[in-house]
Design an enzyme around this catalytic site. Structure first.
Site, PDB file in Angstrom:
ATOM      1  N   ASP A  60      43.780  38.340  34.521  1.00  0.00           N
ATOM      2  CA  ASP A  60      43.299  37.282  35.393  1.00  0.00           C
ATOM      3  C   ASP A  60      44.487  36.438  35.827  1.00  0.00           C
ATOM      4  O   ASP A  60      45.212  35.905  34.986  1.00  0.00           O
ATOM      5  CB  ASP A  60      42.287  36.441  34.615  1.00  0.00           C
ATOM      6  CG  ASP A  60      41.639  35.406  35.483  1.00  0.00           C
ATOM      7  OD1 ASP A  60      40.867  35.810  36.360  1.00  0.00           O
ATOM      8  OD2 ASP A  60      41.923  34.221  35.322  1.00  0.00           O
ATOM      9  N   THR A  93      41.794  34.229  42.067  1.00  0.00           N
ATOM     10  CA  THR A  93      43.024  33.516  41.713  1.00  0.00           C
ATOM     11  C   THR A  93      44.261  34.373  41.944  1.00  0.00           C
ATOM     12  O   THR A  93      45.296  33.868  42.358  1.00  0.00           O
ATOM     13  CB  THR A  93      42.987  33.091  40.236  1.00  0.00           C
ATOM     14  OG1 THR A  93      42.606  34.206  39.450  1.00  0.00           O
ATOM     15  CG2 THR A  93      42.002  31.992  40.021  1.00  0.00           C
ATOM     16  N   THR A  94      44.140  35.665  41.683  1.00  0.00           N
ATOM     17  CA  THR A  94      45.270  36.553  41.913  1.00  0.00           C
ATOM     18  C   THR A  94      45.549  36.640  43.407  1.00  0.00           C
ATOM     19  O   THR A  94      46.701  36.551  43.850  1.00  0.00           O
ATOM     20  CB  THR A  94      44.949  37.958  41.367  1.00  0.00           C
ATOM     21  OG1 THR A  94      44.281  37.834  40.125  1.00  0.00           O
ATOM     22  CG2 THR A  94      46.193  38.761  41.181  1.00  0.00           C
ATOM     23  N   ASP A 391      34.045  34.409  35.317  1.00  0.00           N
ATOM     24  CA  ASP A 391      34.259  34.860  36.702  1.00  0.00           C
ATOM     25  C   ASP A 391      32.950  35.362  37.310  1.00  0.00           C
ATOM     26  O   ASP A 391      32.583  34.986  38.417  1.00  0.00           O
ATOM     27  CB  ASP A 391      35.260  36.015  36.748  1.00  0.00           C
ATOM     28  CG  ASP A 391      36.690  35.532  36.790  1.00  0.00           C
ATOM     29  OD1 ASP A 391      36.887  34.310  36.609  1.00  0.00           O
ATOM     30  OD2 ASP A 391      37.596  36.355  36.995  1.00  0.00           O
TER      31      ASP A 391
HETATM   32  P1  ADP Z   1      41.247  37.965  41.840  1.00  0.00           P
HETATM   33  O1  ADP Z   1      41.736  37.222  40.648  1.00  0.00           O
HETATM   34  O2  ADP Z   1      41.937  37.513  43.077  1.00  0.00           O
HETATM   35  O3  ADP Z   1      39.771  37.980  41.961  1.00  0.00           O
HETATM   36  P2  ADP Z   1      41.014  40.761  41.275  1.00  0.00           P
HETATM   37  O4  ADP Z   1      41.887  41.531  40.351  1.00  0.00           O
HETATM   38  O5  ADP Z   1      39.606  40.478  40.866  1.00  0.00           O
HETATM   39  O6  ADP Z   1      41.763  39.441  41.638  1.00  0.00           O
HETATM   40  O7  ADP Z   1      41.007  41.565  42.626  1.00  0.00           O
HETATM   41  C1  ADP Z   1      40.206  41.192  43.696  1.00  0.00           C
HETATM   42  C2  ADP Z   1      40.475  42.075  44.892  1.00  0.00           C
HETATM   43  O8  ADP Z   1      40.236  43.436  44.602  1.00  0.00           O
HETATM   44  C3  ADP Z   1      39.563  41.695  46.021  1.00  0.00           C
HETATM   45  O9  ADP Z   1      40.271  41.666  47.215  1.00  0.00           O
HETATM   46  C4  ADP Z   1      38.517  42.806  46.003  1.00  0.00           C
HETATM   47  O10 ADP Z   1      37.989  43.015  47.285  1.00  0.00           O
HETATM   48  C5  ADP Z   1      39.298  43.969  45.525  1.00  0.00           C
HETATM   49  N1  ADP Z   1      38.496  44.962  44.830  1.00  0.00           N
HETATM   50  C6  ADP Z   1      37.687  44.770  43.774  1.00  0.00           C
HETATM   51  N2  ADP Z   1      37.120  45.920  43.359  1.00  0.00           N
HETATM   52  C7  ADP Z   1      37.598  46.888  44.181  1.00  0.00           C
HETATM   53  C8  ADP Z   1      37.403  48.314  44.286  1.00  0.00           C
HETATM   54  N3  ADP Z   1      36.613  48.974  43.453  1.00  0.00           N
HETATM   55  N4  ADP Z   1      38.053  48.949  45.262  1.00  0.00           N
HETATM   56  C9  ADP Z   1      38.870  48.286  46.084  1.00  0.00           C
HETATM   57  N5  ADP Z   1      39.104  46.970  46.046  1.00  0.00           N
HETATM   58  C10 ADP Z   1      38.479  46.272  45.114  1.00  0.00           C
HETATM   59 MG    MG Z   2      38.285  38.857  40.833  1.00  0.00          MG
END
Ligand code: ADP
Ligand code: MG
Length: 527
Positions: A60, A93-94, A391
C-alpha cells in the site's frame, strides 16, 4: 507564537530559483520510483524495517511512505500527499504519488528551458479542470443495492492487494460492515467507518473464519470471576464515571486522633459506594460498562444484584457500544434515566479465544456500529489484511455516496491522456507545452501496469492509444498478463471519486512544488 529563526550564515543550506525546483523534482521523482512497483495486481510487496526492529509487509503506497524516513522537504510533502488521499478516499494512494512524480518529471524540461513556473502552473490547473470533466464523461452510474455489482467493484480495489486470495471473503466483510454502519435519515447520510467499525485482529485460525459481528467485540473480561458470562437480551448501562468512592477535591489531608474517627471514614466510603450501586440497581441492569474503574466493594454489591460489570473500556469502544445497544453514556449516576438503558442487544457473552477473554455484545437490532473479527496466521499478515479491508470499506463507502464508476486498469488515465493531447493543440502560446506534458504524464499509470507484469510497454501502449483515439475509452490494461482489454468484459471499475481525488491531489501537489523557488534551511548544520 514565536517566529521561526532562519539562520543565514555560511553553514546554512540555501537553494534558490531553478536549483530549488530541480532539487524538489528530483526528490519527488525518487519517492515515486520507490513505490512504482507497488501498483496494480502484480504489485510487489515491500518489507520495511522500523526503528523498533519490527517489520511491515505491505504494497500500500501510503503504508510504505508512512514508514520510510526521508529528509528532503519535497519528499516529505509527497508523503503528506498520500496521507491526504488516504484520509479523503482511502484508496489510490500509489496512483497519486506515481502521477505527481510523473507530472513533475514531464514538466522538468520546461523548467530547464526557463519557462516561468507560473505559466506551467496555469497550464497544469487548466489541464486538471479539463481532466476532471473527461473523467466524468467516461464514468457510468452503478446500482449500490446490487450486491453483485458492489462485490465486483470492491474486488477490483483489493485485487491488487495481498488479500486477493480471499477476495470473495473480504468483499463480503467490507460490504457488510459498511452497510451496518450506514445511517440514513432523509437527505442526511452518514457512513463513518473510522469511528464505528472496529477491526479486532486475533492471530490464529483461518482467514475464512473472519466475520462481521452484528454488534461489538471487546478484548475484556468481566471484573469479577463470579459474574455471569452469558446473558440473553441484557439491559445495558454505559457509564463514563468510576464506581468508586469519590475522594475529596484536590489532595485531601485528614488528621485523625481517635480510632472511631478512622472507622467512621471507612464507613462513609462504604456507604457512598453502596448508595451509587443501589441507585444503579434500581434500573435493573444486567450489564454495566464503565470507562473508569470499579472498586472491589462496588463489584461486591453489583454481584449481589446479579449485575455483570466491565471496567476501563476505551471511550471509542464505549461509543460503539452505545450505538449498537441503544444505550446512552451517562456521566453521573444520579442523572440515569430509563431511556438511557440499552435494550437492543440480543446476547452478551464472554468467550475465550486463544488465551484471552473476549466480550461479545451481539445480535443487536440495527447495530449501526460493528466489530470485524479478523483471523489469520500471524500478526504481520493480519495487519496487512486490516489495511486492505480498510481500503475495501472505503471503496464501498465512496460508491454509496457517489454511485458512479470509472473504468480501471489505466483506461481512465489513457482516456484523459488522449483527450488532453487533442485539446493541447487548441491552446495558444507556450502554455501548450506544459499542458501537453500533463497529457503525457497520465500515460504513466497504464505504462506502469504493463511494466509491473513484465509486458512490453511501448508496443502495448501504442495499441491502447490507438483504441482510445477511436473513442473506445473503456479499453485498458489487463494487469495479469499486460494485454489490452475492454473493461466492460474484464470488469475492473473504480469509484469516480477516487479517480477524481487522485488526480486533483497529484496536480495540486505538483503545482505546490513548482511554486517553491527557495529552500532555506532553518536548521543549523552540524559542524
Ligand atoms: P492504489 O494504492 O493507487 O489504489 P493499487 O495497487 O490498488 O494502487 O493499484 C490501482 C490501479 O491498478 C488502478 O489504476 C486500477 O485500475 C488498477 N488495477 C487494479 N486491478 C487491476 C487488474 N486486475 N488489471 C489491471 N489493472 C488493475
Ligand atoms: Mg487500490
Amino acid at each position: 507564537m514565536q517566529a521561526p529563526v532562519v539562520y543565514l550564515n555560511a553553514n546554512t543550506e540555501r537553494q534558490s530559483g531553478r536549483q530549488a525546483q530541480v532539487s524538489n523534482i528530483t526528490a519527488a521523482k525518487a519517492v515515486a520510483d520507490i513505490i512504482r512497483t507497488c501498483l496494480g495486481p502484480k504489485a510487489m510487496l515491500k518489507m520495511l524495517l522500523d526503528p523498533m526492529g519490527g517489520i511491515v509487509l505491505t504494497n500500500d503506497g501510503h503504508a510504505i511512505l508512512r514508514e520510510i524516513d526521508v529528509s528532503h522537504p519535497a519528499a516529505k510533502s509527497m508523503i503528506e500527499l498520500s496521507r491526504t488521499q488516504d484520509e479523503e478516499v482511502g484508496d489510490g494512494t500509489t496512483t497519486v504519488i506515481i502521477l505527481a512524480g510523473e507530472i513533475l518529471a514531464q514538466t522538468f524540461p520546461y523548467i530547464e528551458k526557463n519557462l516561468h513556473p507560473v505559466v506551467i502552473i496555469q497550464a497544469l490547473k487548466q489541464a486538471l479542470s479539463d481532466a476532471l470533466e473527461i473523467i466524468h464523461s467516461v464514468s457510468v452510474p452503478v446500482d449500490i443495492e446490487n450486491d453483485e455489482a458492489m462485490t465486483k467493484l470492491i474486488k477490483a480495489s483489493i485485487g491488487t492487494k495481498y488479500v486477493n486470495k480471499w477476495s470473495e471473503k473480504m468483499c463480503q466483510l467490507a460490504l457488510q460492515a459498511v452497510r451496518t454502519v450506514k445511517v440514513e435519515q432523509g437527505d442526511y447520510k452518514e457512513i463513518d467507518i473510522k469511528r464505528y467499525v472496529r477491526v479486532e485482529k486475533i492471530p490464529g485460525g483461518e482467514v475464512t473464519d473472519s466475520e462481521v459481528l452484528d454488534g461489538i467485540l471487546l478484548n475484556k473480561d468481566v471484573t469479577h470471576p463470579k459474574m455471569k458470562r452469558h446473558i440473553e437480551n441484557p439491559r445495558v448501562i454505559l457509564l463514563d464515571c468510576p464506581l468508586e468512592y469519590k475522594k475529596g477535591e484536590s489532595q485531601t489531608n485528614i488528621e485523625i486522633t481517635k480510632e472511631e474517627d478512622w472507622n467512621r471514614i471507612l464507613q462513609i466510603e462504604e456507604e457512598q459506594v453502596k448508595l451509587i450501586c443501589e441507585q444503579l440497581l434500581e434500573f435493573k441492569p444486567d450489564v454495566v460498562i464503565t470507562e473508569k474503574g470499579v472498586s472491589d466493594l462496588a463489584q461486591h454489591y453489583l454481584l449481589k444484584g446479579g449485575v455483570t460489570a466491565l471496567r476501563r473500556v476505551k471511550k471509542s469502544d464505549n461509543n460503539r457500544i452505545a450505538r449498537a445497544t441503544g444505550a446512552t453514556i451517562v456521566n453521573r449516576i444520579e442523572d440515569l434515566k430509563e431511556s438511557d438503558v440499552g435494550i437492543n442487544c440480543g446476547l452478551f457473552k464472554v468467550e475465550l479465544i486463544g488465551d484471552e477473554y473476549y466480550t461479545y455484545l451481539v445480535k443487536c437490532k440495527q447495530p449501526q456500529s460493528c466489530s470485524v473479527l479478523l483471523r489469520g496466521a500471524s500478526k504481520d499478515i493480519l495487519n496487512e489484511i486490516d489495511r486492505n479491508l480498510v481500503d475495501a470499506m472505503s471503496v464501498a463507502r465512496n460508491v454509496m455516496f457517489e454511485a458512479s464508476l470509472s473504468p480501471g486498469g489505466g483506461a481512465t488515465e489513457m482516456a484523459v491522456s488522449v483527450k488532453l493531447a487533442e485539446k493541447a493543440k487548441s491552446i495558444e502560446g507556450v502554455a501548450q507545452w506544459p499542458y501537453q506534458a500533463v497529457a503525457d504524464a497520465f500515460e504513466v499509470i497504464p505504462r506502469t501496469l504493463v511494466q509491473n507484469c513484465g509486458g512490453n510497454a511501448i508496443r502495448i501502449l501504442s495499441q491502447l492509444r490507438a483504441k482510445h483515439a477511436e473513442g473506445q475509452h473503456t479499453f485498458g490494461i489487463d494487469g495479469e498478463n499486460g494485454k489490452v482489454v475492454d473493461m466492460n468484459e474484464y470488469g475492473i471499475w473504480e469509484p469516480e471519486v477516487i479517480k477524481q481525488q487522485s488526480i486533483k491531489t497529484a496536480v495540486e501537489s505538483a503545482c505546490l512544488l513548482l511554486r517553491v523557488d527557495d529552500i532555506v534551511s532553518g536548521v543549523r548544520q552540524q559542524q
